[in-house]
Enzyme design. Structure first.
Site, PDB file in Angstrom:
ATOM      1  CG  ASP A   1       0.065  -0.369   2.378  1.00  0.00           C
ATOM      2  OD1 ASP A   1       0.976  -0.888   2.447  1.00  0.00           O
ATOM      3  OD2 ASP A   1      -0.932   1.097   3.470  1.00  0.00           O
TER       4      ASP A   1
ATOM      5  CD  GLU B   1       4.190   1.027   6.640  1.00  0.00           C
ATOM      6  OE1 GLU B   1       5.093   1.239   7.281  1.00  0.00           O
ATOM      7  OE2 GLU B   1       3.566   1.826   5.435  1.00  0.00           O
TER       8      GLU B   1
END
Length: 261
Positions: A94, A159
């Site tokens: 991400d 994250e």
């Protein structure tokens, strides 16, 4: 017999892999893997992140690693060792949002210019992810015996906004024996500064009866809580006195206890 690693050979292989690494990184950077609302089974952080994870697992499988998708929260790619004890290598797919207007080239249409790759996530953290994939491949093609422990590449999907991916993983699996995170810059990231999320509120004086000369109507900055904003904007109402022409004048017209600009 313990595995013997010829690191000179590993370096040679990595040099040979560079064109493939560049192509695979450019392909991965094209996925706009910014967190979105859940999109059904296997996509708890939205379809773009899930698509990036599925693409990465296909790539890892093509390189000969044993892959697993943990319900769209996190992906695994293993190089089996002599022991099931795992050395975890934790990267993430991400990325934080990107405002295309602030970029010289589209953030999700990656480009190579003057020997540098430009695209959202090139450093944090898709570049290191691709590097660890090919480093593991080089190890696999160099050793004649299994490594003492299983090497497990872990591809997180959340994250940037809470690490729900690793929290989910730890609820369902045991943690690796040890590990590290090639996040952003090499050689290794072994610690990271803390992050505090908080909100500020203030009671602004009434503009009547000699109150505040300025009233803050709205203030905006950045697109995510964990990145430094490229720009900040504030809309003010002038209650009395001259309209400020500079930041210095704004500060002069506000009270000492105001948290303005």
């Amino acid at each position: 017999m313990a595995a013997q690693v010829d690191f000179n050979r590993v370096d040679q292989l990595l040099e040979q892999y560079l064109p493939r690494m560049e192509k695979d990184l450019l392909d991965l950077l094209a996925f706009p893997s910014v967190e979105k609302p859940p999109d059904g089974p296997g996509a708890p952080f939205g379809r773009p992140v899930a698509d990036a994870l599925e693409h990465t697992l296909r790539l890892a499988a093509a390189l000969g690693l044993v892959t697993e998708n943990i319900d769209g929260y996190l992906g695994l790619a293993r190089l089996p060792g002599a022991s099931e004890e795992e050395i975890g290598v934790l990267s993430h797919l991400d990325v934080v949002p990107a405002n295309a207007e602030e970029w010289e080239s589209p953030p999700f249409a990656p480009q190579t210019r003057a020997g540098r790759i430009y695209g959202r996530g090139a450093i944090d953290d898709k570049g290191p992810l691709i590097a660890t994939l090919y480093a593991t491949l080089a190890l696999a093609e160099t050793i004649s015996q299994p490594l003492p422990h299983t090497v497990t590449l872990m591809f997180g999907c959340n994250e940037e906004s809470g690490c729900q991916c690793i929290k989910y993983y730890l609820r369902h699996r045991r943690p690796p024996k040890s590990g590290f995170s090639p996040d952003a810059e090499f050689p290794l990231i072994i610690g990271e500064k803390g992050i505090i999320h908080f909100s500020l509120e203030d009671d602004w004086p009434d503009s009547e009866a000699g109150g505040a000369p300025l009233t803050l109507l709205i203030a905006t900055a950045g697109s995510a809580a964990n990145i430094i904003p490229g720009a900040a904007k504030a809309k003010l109402r002038v209650n009395h006195g001259p309209a400020p022409q500079s930041l210095g004048q704004v500060r002069a017209q506000t009270h000492d206890d105001c948290l303005l600009l």
